[in-house]
Design a protein around this motif. Structure first.
Motif, PDB file in Angstrom:
ATOM      1  N   ALA A 296      44.478  33.637  46.438  1.00 45.46           N
ATOM      2  CA  ALA A 296      43.504  34.071  45.811  1.00 45.46           C
ATOM      3  C   ALA A 296      43.661  34.271  44.172  1.00 45.46           C
ATOM      4  O   ALA A 296      42.581  34.777  43.825  1.00 45.46           O
ATOM      5  N   GLY A 297      44.916  34.051  43.692  1.00 46.85           N
ATOM      6  CA  GLY A 297      45.168  34.168  42.412  1.00 46.85           C
ATOM      7  C   GLY A 297      44.443  33.083  41.363  1.00 46.85           C
ATOM      8  O   GLY A 297      43.728  32.266  41.845  1.00 46.85           O
ATOM      9  N   ALA A 304      49.420  18.223  28.241  1.00 47.85           N
ATOM     10  CA  ALA A 304      50.184  17.379  27.174  1.00 47.85           C
ATOM     11  C   ALA A 304      49.549  17.552  25.931  1.00 47.85           C
ATOM     12  O   ALA A 304      50.410  17.645  24.916  1.00 47.85           O
ATOM     13  N   GLU A 305      48.252  17.414  25.694  1.00 47.38           N
ATOM     14  CA  GLU A 305      47.703  17.729  24.306  1.00 47.38           C
ATOM     15  C   GLU A 305      47.586  19.100  23.693  1.00 47.38           C
ATOM     16  O   GLU A 305      46.682  19.416  22.713  1.00 47.38           O
ATOM     17  N   GLY A 306      47.732  20.013  24.759  1.00 47.65           N
ATOM     18  CA  GLY A 306      47.799  21.437  24.133  1.00 47.65           C
ATOM     19  C   GLY A 306      46.425  21.869  24.685  1.00 47.65           C
ATOM     20  O   GLY A 306      46.072  22.877  23.859  1.00 47.65           O
ATOM     21  N   ARG A 307      45.737  21.846  25.791  1.00 50.10           N
ATOM     22  CA  ARG A 307      44.684  22.418  26.164  1.00 50.10           C
ATOM     23  C   ARG A 307      44.907  23.183  27.434  1.00 50.10           C
ATOM     24  O   ARG A 307      45.804  22.736  28.345  1.00 50.10           O
ATOM     25  N   LEU A 308      44.447  24.371  27.425  1.00 52.38           N
ATOM     26  CA  LEU A 308      44.638  25.422  28.482  1.00 52.38           C
ATOM     27  C   LEU A 308      43.591  25.380  29.613  1.00 52.38           C
ATOM     28  O   LEU A 308      42.242  25.488  29.235  1.00 52.38           O
ATOM     29  N   LEU A 309      44.137  25.444  30.916  1.00 51.93           N
ATOM     30  CA  LEU A 309      43.125  25.264  31.797  1.00 51.93           C
ATOM     31  C   LEU A 309      43.164  26.389  32.679  1.00 51.93           C
ATOM     32  O   LEU A 309      44.449  26.753  33.115  1.00 51.93           O
ATOM     33  N   ILE A 310      42.363  27.083  33.245  1.00 51.75           N
ATOM     34  CA  ILE A 310      42.389  28.177  34.241  1.00 51.75           C
ATOM     35  C   ILE A 310      41.357  27.980  35.211  1.00 51.75           C
ATOM     36  O   ILE A 310      40.227  27.564  35.072  1.00 51.75           O
ATOM     37  N   ARG A 311      41.905  28.313  36.575  1.00 46.87           N
ATOM     38  CA  ARG A 311      40.935  28.088  37.707  1.00 46.87           C
ATOM     39  C   ARG A 311      41.124  29.435  38.389  1.00 46.87           C
ATOM     40  O   ARG A 311      42.359  29.639  38.911  1.00 46.87           O
ATOM     41  N   ASN A 312      40.290  29.925  38.877  1.00 45.52           N
ATOM     42  CA  ASN A 312      40.013  31.068  40.236  1.00 45.52           C
ATOM     43  C   ASN A 312      38.845  31.434  40.669  1.00 45.52           C
ATOM     44  O   ASN A 312      37.804  30.666  40.150  1.00 45.52           O
ATOM     45  N   HIS A 313      38.595  32.391  41.463  1.00 42.86           N
ATOM     46  CA  HIS A 313      37.467  32.814  42.121  1.00 42.86           C
ATOM     47  C   HIS A 313      36.935  31.588  43.065  1.00 42.86           C
ATOM     48  O   HIS A 313      36.565  30.508  42.730  1.00 42.86           O
ATOM     49  N   TYR A 314      36.614  32.126  44.382  1.00 45.90           N
ATOM     50  CA  TYR A 314      36.023  31.415  45.367  1.00 45.90           C
ATOM     51  C   TYR A 314      34.695  32.093  45.832  1.00 45.90           C
ATOM     52  O   TYR A 314      34.477  33.448  45.948  1.00 45.90           O
ATOM     53  N   ASN A 432      31.830  35.502  52.036  1.00 39.31           N
ATOM     54  CA  ASN A 432      31.782  35.974  50.673  1.00 39.31           C
ATOM     55  C   ASN A 432      32.587  37.260  50.812  1.00 39.31           C
ATOM     56  O   ASN A 432      33.325  37.729  49.911  1.00 39.31           O
ATOM     57  N   ALA A 433      32.128  38.077  51.798  1.00 43.28           N
ATOM     58  CA  ALA A 433      32.888  39.464  52.134  1.00 43.28           C
ATOM     59  C   ALA A 433      34.495  39.220  52.103  1.00 43.28           C
ATOM     60  O   ALA A 433      35.407  39.818  51.609  1.00 43.28           O
ATOM     61  N   ARG A 434      35.110  38.132  52.990  1.00 35.11           N
ATOM     62  CA  ARG A 434      36.264  38.001  53.031  1.00 35.11           C
ATOM     63  C   ARG A 434      37.032  37.526  51.852  1.00 35.11           C
ATOM     64  O   ARG A 434      38.310  37.691  51.232  1.00 35.11           O
ATOM     65  N   LEU A 435      36.238  36.446  51.085  1.00 38.04           N
ATOM     66  CA  LEU A 435      36.833  36.113  49.717  1.00 38.04           C
ATOM     67  C   LEU A 435      36.915  37.046  48.749  1.00 38.04           C
ATOM     68  O   LEU A 435      37.902  37.164  48.122  1.00 38.04           O
ATOM     69  N   ARG A 436      35.741  37.973  48.560  1.00 40.34           N
ATOM     70  CA  ARG A 436      36.062  38.951  47.653  1.00 40.34           C
ATOM     71  C   ARG A 436      37.048  40.044  48.091  1.00 40.34           C
ATOM     72  O   ARG A 436      37.619  40.605  47.166  1.00 40.34           O
ATOM     73  N   LEU A 437      37.302  40.062  49.427  1.00 42.57           N
ATOM     74  CA  LEU A 437      38.564  41.187  49.801  1.00 42.57           C
ATOM     75  C   LEU A 437      39.703  40.300  49.384  1.00 42.57           C
ATOM     76  O   LEU A 437      40.579  41.179  48.927  1.00 42.57           O
ATOM     77  N   ALA A 438      39.860  39.227  49.609  1.00 42.78           N
ATOM     78  CA  ALA A 438      41.311  38.619  49.256  1.00 42.78           C
ATOM     79  C   ALA A 438      41.377  38.637  47.816  1.00 42.78           C
ATOM     80  O   ALA A 438      42.819  38.888  47.382  1.00 42.78           O
ATOM     81  N   GLN A 439      40.357  38.622  46.833  1.00 43.68           N
ATOM     82  CA  GLN A 439      40.587  38.622  45.481  1.00 43.68           C
ATOM     83  C   GLN A 439      40.722  40.013  45.039  1.00 43.68           C
ATOM     84  O   GLN A 439      41.803  40.191  44.172  1.00 43.68           O
ATOM     85  N   TRP A 440      40.115  40.950  45.732  1.00 45.33           N
ATOM     86  CA  TRP A 440      40.471  42.345  45.095  1.00 45.33           C
ATOM     87  C   TRP A 440      41.888  42.644  45.715  1.00 45.33           C
ATOM     88  O   TRP A 440      42.588  43.316  45.098  1.00 45.33           O
ATOM     89  N   GLN A 441      42.183  42.165  46.824  1.00 46.71           N
ATOM     90  CA  GLN A 441      43.613  42.370  47.522  1.00 46.71           C
ATOM     91  C   GLN A 441      44.855  41.555  46.493  1.00 46.71           C
ATOM     92  O   GLN A 441      45.681  42.190  45.942  1.00 46.71           O
ATOM     93  N   ALA A 442      44.301  40.625  45.843  1.00 52.18           N
ATOM     94  CA  ALA A 442      45.219  39.994  45.068  1.00 52.18           C
ATOM     95  C   ALA A 442      45.273  40.600  43.748  1.00 52.18           C
ATOM     96  O   ALA A 442      46.515  40.675  43.030  1.00 52.18           O
ATOM     97  N   GLY A 443      44.548  41.323  43.267  1.00 53.12           N
ATOM     98  CA  GLY A 443      44.388  42.250  42.035  1.00 53.12           C
ATOM     99  C   GLY A 443      45.065  41.468  40.695  1.00 53.12           C
ATOM    100  O   GLY A 443      44.435  40.640  40.355  1.00 53.12           O
ATOM    101  N   ALA A 444      46.044  42.222  40.389  1.00 48.15           N
ATOM    102  CA  ALA A 444      46.669  41.621  39.125  1.00 48.15           C
ATOM    103  C   ALA A 444      46.983  40.134  39.111  1.00 48.15           C
ATOM    104  O   ALA A 444      47.408  39.488  38.290  1.00 48.15           O
ATOM    105  N   GLU A 445      47.458  39.365  40.366  1.00 54.54           N
ATOM    106  CA  GLU A 445      47.732  38.218  40.553  1.00 54.54           C
ATOM    107  C   GLU A 445      46.346  37.066  40.006  1.00 54.54           C
ATOM    108  O   GLU A 445      46.708  35.963  39.871  1.00 54.54           O
ATOM    109  N   VAL A 446      45.359  37.603  39.868  1.00 54.87           N
ATOM    110  CA  VAL A 446      44.088  36.751  39.597  1.00 54.87           C
ATOM    111  C   VAL A 446      44.274  36.560  37.979  1.00 54.87           C
ATOM    112  O   VAL A 446      44.591  37.617  37.331  1.00 54.87           O
TER     113      VAL A 446
END
Ligand SMILES: Cc1cc2nc3c(=O)[nH]c(=O)nc-3n(C[C@H](O)[C@H](O)[C@H](O)COP(=O)(O)OP(=O)(O)OC[C@H]3O[C@@H](n4cnc5c(N)ncnc54)[C@H](O)[C@@H]3O)c2cc1C
Length: 446
Positions: A296-297, A304-314, A432-446
């Motif tokens: 859930a993080g 290579a060309e210096g763009r930062l990509l970030i992906r999270n949240h379900y 959604n309840a399960r995905l939100r719980l997983a994200q909450w549990q992941a805490g700082a890993e997100v």
């Protein structure tokens, strides 16, 4: 299957930000289409492209029609994070069944080799980078997960290197990560460039028609009939002897796998390239990718060309897209995720934010095989579908044309049937309840 289905057309939402939306024009033919074909491949993502490519190699002079509702690259296959994963990932690792995990590894490695060969042969410029990947942990929860990941790698005999905070900082230019595991076999690509390059170079017997949804689908005269709606509004009926449904989360719309696939949206953002001055201030390396120890993080890339990509949240996506306010929320979360890691780059603007729909199954199974007479599909990749989708597409073509191989045995052995899910709105609320719980549990890993 009930007589005729009227599949939803994938939404005209915000596409992936790897390239500007102007570059996402249709690649296929606008010429008159034949009323019949031997093979109809519906869906021009990685699975459909792989299937059509393979049919062009092994199905002799059979006429193959590859159709997608949107220009190639618009869907998940063109808007993902671009990790071609060699090792079993996420839910795969819930089992310690060595035979199963070895088969998954063999399939993934073969897929990477085949994709490398194809992109090289066709000179597809998709930033192919054999640079491996990191699996990163921020706090104790993540480092605990890293420990069990390393146990799994030892047990599988896969090679890796463990990095502590200093080692992570040396690669990523941030001290945010406490530890990570580097595995050398994954590949990073620009996924939009890769799928568009594959689509622009299909074998001669394959006709590509994109930006053209299938709006009606059913059985007819011993085969199947699909009604296509061309961009001019013209409706065209195509009869096909064989069909490959490479429609992943949309497969239920065609009357198969109904109530077994949970369409789920996840969000990504990408910055503009760092300037020369910003690169000079950056203390890490260029061209690396990190997947989170906690599923859930947060996934990260420095291209290579210096763009930062970030992906999270379900979140559940019953309508196959997010709302505008979801994108705005994701963008704010991504901004703060980047700033936490690289406070020096708080002024580097995000150039695009998008959501993309992946398919999850309740029992974490992926489907591969025949769903009906001469109708084949692979779907429900549980968010990790680039290498598996490539293998599946190619092997569906083999299954349909009667070609046997160890790889076909392997994919059949590791696939299963996603279990039945409750109906909506119960499904979305529960998911959604399960995905939100997983994200909450992941805490700082997100
Ligand atoms: C943000 C994000 C990041 C991800 N990162 C990774 C990653 O790094 N590595 C990885 O392995 N996986 C990743 N994934 C998952 C991966 O993108 C998917 O598993 C994979 O692309 C599925 O490929 P596919 O070809 O089976 O399906 P899709 O790419 O979803 O293709 C299905 C196609 O069917 C078409 N279609 C549907 N209905 C119709 C219709 N009625 N008529 C005609 N065409 C139709 C759609 O337009 C679509 O193009 C990520 C996904 C997202 C969203």
């Amino acid at each position: 299957m009930p007589s005729y289905q009227t599949p939803i057309t994938p939404p005209l939402d915000t596409p992936g930000g790897w390239h500007s939306a102007d570059e996402l024009f249709p690649l296929g033919t606008e010429a008159t289409l034949p009323g019949t074909c031997d093979w109809l491949v519906i869906g021009g993502g990685i699975t459909g492209l792989s299937a059509a490519t393979r049919l062009g190699e092994v199905a002799g002079n059979d006429r193959v029609l590859l159709v997608d509702a949107r220009p190639i690259g618009w869907g998940a296959s063109g808007r993902n994070s671009g990790f071609l994963l060699d090792l079993p990932h996420k839910f795969d690792l819930e089992t310690r069944d060595k035979d199963r995990l070895t088969r998954i590894m063999d399939l993934n490695r073969a897929a990477i080799d085949q994709m490398r060969a194809r992109t090289q042969e066709l000179s597809i410029n998709c930033d192919w980078s054999d640079c491996g990947k990191l699996q990163g942990a921020v706090k104790e929860r993540g480092t605990g997960m890293i420990r069990s990941y390393v146990e799994a790698l030892d047990w599988l005999g896969a090679s890796y290197e463990l990095l502590d905070r200093d080692g992570c900082a040396e690669v990523m230019g941030t001290r945010h990560y406490a530890a990570s595991v580097f595995t050398p076999g994954s590949v990073l690509v620009d996924p939009m460039a890769m799928v568009r390059g594959l689509a622009a170079n299909l074998p001669q017997t394959v006709t590509l028609v994109d930006d053209t949804p299938v709006v009606r689908f059913g059985k007819a005269r011993g085969g199947y009939v699909a009604q296509l709606r061309r961009s001019s509004g013209e409706l065209v009926d195509i009869e096909a002897r064989n069909v490959i449904l490479a429609t992943d989360p949309y497969t239920g719309q065609f009357g198969y796998m109904k109530s077994r696939i949970l369409p789920t949206i996840t969000f990504a953002s990408i910055t503009r390239p760092l300037t020369a001055g910003e690169k000079a201030r950056y203390k890490g390396r260029m061209n690396w990718g990190l997947t989170p120890a906690d599923a859930a993080g947060t996934t990260l890339r420095m291209t290579a060309e210096g763009r930062l990509l970030i992906r999270n949240h379900y979140a559940a996506a019953p309508h196959f897209c997010g709302e505008d306010h979801d994108l705005a929320t994701a963008r704010r979360a991504h901004r703060s995720g980047l700033d936490k890691r690289w406070p020096d780059f708080a002024n580097v603007p995000i150039s695009a934010t998008w959501g993309g729909v992946v398919s999850l199954s309740g029992n974490h199974q992926t489907f591969f095989g025949a769903l009906d007479e001469r109708l084949y599909s692979a779907n429900c990749y549980n968010g990790v579908g680039l290498t598996r989708g490539w293998s599946a597409g190619r092997l569906l073509a083999d299954l349909g044309t009667g070609i046997k191989s160890q790889a076909l045995d392997d994919i059949q052995a590791v696939s299963g049937k996603p279990n039945r899910l409750p109906p909506d709105p119960l499904l979305s609320v529960g998911a959604n309840a399960r995905l939100r719980l997983a994200q909450w549990q992941a805490g700082a890993e997100v």
